[in-house]
Design a protein around this motif. Structure first.
Motif, PDB file in Angstrom:
ATOM      1  N   GLU A 182     -36.562   1.034 -16.115  1.00 42.23           N
ATOM      2  CA  GLU A 182     -35.279   1.115 -15.410  1.00 42.23           C
ATOM      3  C   GLU A 182     -34.723   2.535 -15.417  1.00 42.23           C
ATOM      4  O   GLU A 182     -34.221   3.019 -14.398  1.00 42.23           O
ATOM      5  N   ARG A 183     -34.818   3.223 -16.562  1.00 41.07           N
ATOM      6  CA  ARG A 183     -34.187   4.535 -16.690  1.00 41.07           C
ATOM      7  C   ARG A 183     -35.038   5.660 -16.111  1.00 41.07           C
ATOM      8  O   ARG A 183     -34.494   6.646 -15.599  1.00 41.07           O
ATOM      9  N   VAL A 184     -36.362   5.551 -16.187  1.00 45.82           N
ATOM     10  CA  VAL A 184     -37.240   6.631 -15.723  1.00 45.82           C
ATOM     11  C   VAL A 184     -37.819   6.338 -14.354  1.00 45.82           C
ATOM     12  O   VAL A 184     -37.813   7.186 -13.469  1.00 45.82           O
ATOM     13  N   TRP A 185     -38.314   5.114 -14.175  1.00 46.86           N
ATOM     14  CA  TRP A 185     -38.900   4.762 -12.877  1.00 46.86           C
ATOM     15  C   TRP A 185     -37.825   4.381 -11.861  1.00 46.86           C
ATOM     16  O   TRP A 185     -38.030   4.488 -10.676  1.00 46.86           O
ATOM     17  N   GLY A 186     -36.688   3.906 -12.351  1.00 47.01           N
ATOM     18  CA  GLY A 186     -35.569   3.665 -11.463  1.00 47.01           C
ATOM     19  C   GLY A 186     -35.526   2.288 -10.846  1.00 47.01           C
ATOM     20  O   GLY A 186     -34.885   2.074  -9.830  1.00 47.01           O
ATOM     21  N   TYR A 187     -36.214   1.309 -11.441  1.00 48.62           N
ATOM     22  CA  TYR A 187     -36.134  -0.049 -10.918  1.00 48.62           C
ATOM     23  C   TYR A 187     -36.219  -1.043 -12.055  1.00 48.62           C
ATOM     24  O   TYR A 187     -36.659  -0.740 -13.153  1.00 48.62           O
ATOM     25  N   GLN A 188     -35.779  -2.254 -11.780  1.00 49.18           N
ATOM     26  CA  GLN A 188     -35.776  -3.304 -12.780  1.00 49.18           C
ATOM     27  C   GLN A 188     -37.201  -3.734 -13.106  1.00 49.18           C
ATOM     28  O   GLN A 188     -38.127  -3.543 -12.331  1.00 49.18           O
TER      29      GLN A 188
END
Length: 229
Positions: A182-188
């Motif tokens: 979530e924080r690095v790749w940007g998705y759930q």
């Protein structure tokens, strides 16, 4: 945003093209691996999506050749049961993978995450350089360079850089795989924890020494960056 999609299934391309048009993504579709790689060499793209099973030149070869000269973000498309291909694709430089059959919404979520990271990096550049200094490392978010004891670390993929930078920002703090996605790749979290595991493995191969592993596994929890252990 300019995107190159190398996929031999024209029906899949036609379906995805409708979603790209809605999102104002300028996409080029190539159905042959060799022609797709040649198109990459001739033109500039912000992201590449590559199917592994292609005529002319297979997706693994394309991904490996691209990584020899470029750090453009790459998503590979794999068959659901081909776990070894997914891991190998990540190990040779892909930033992520999507399994077939896939939902166009899932693919769009990955693409949008890349776009958000690009905008964030641009804003950071406008505001001036962002230097992170640790005992052993110096990292510049603007130039996207990492130095270990004064020596430039080369051959880091964009996602490896993002992951290491994030963990260095939070020394000794443990993050689960879901949190890192979530924080690095940007998705759930979508069930692809292996993405995080492979990137951690690749980073260890590039930065760990006999006395300092730097990236630690906390069994049953996740990972942390710690220079003191």
């Amino acid at each position: 945003m300019r995107l190159l999609m190398i996929e031999d299934n024209e029906s899949v391309c036609q379906m995805i093209e409708m979603f790209f048009m809605k999102e104002n993504i300028e996409a080029t579709f190539i159905h042959d691996g060799k022609r797709g790689y040649e198109t990459f060499l001739r033109e500039d793209f912000d992201m590449i999506i590559i199917d592994l099973m292609l005529p002319g030149m297979d997706g693994m070869t394309i991904c490996k050749k691209i990584r020899e000269t470029s750090d453009v973000p790459i998503i590979i498309l794999t068959a659901k049961e081909s776990e070894s291909d997914q891991v190998l694709g990540l190990e040779i430089g892909a930033d992520d993978y999507v399994t077939k059959p896939f939902s166009p919404l899932t693919l769009m979520a990955r693409i949008k995450a890349v776009a958000r990271r690009g905008r964030t990096a641009s804003h950071s550049n406008d505001a001036g350089d962002s230097i992170l200094q640790t005992t052993y490392f110096k990292i510049s978010k603007t130039t996207r360079e990492i130095f270990y004891e004064g020596k430039l670390l080369e051959a880091l993929t964009p996602k490896e850089f993002d992951l290491l930078y994030f963990l260095m920002q939070h020394p000794r703090q443990v993050f689960s795989r879901e949190q890192l996605l979530e924080r690095v790749w940007g998705y759930q979290f979508y069930g692809d924890e292996r993405t995080v595991d492979v990137h951690i493995k690749r980073l260890r191969q590039k930065i760990a020494t006999e006395n300092h592993p730097f990236l630690h596994t906390i069994w049953g929890v996740g990972y942390k960056f710690d220079e003191t252990e």
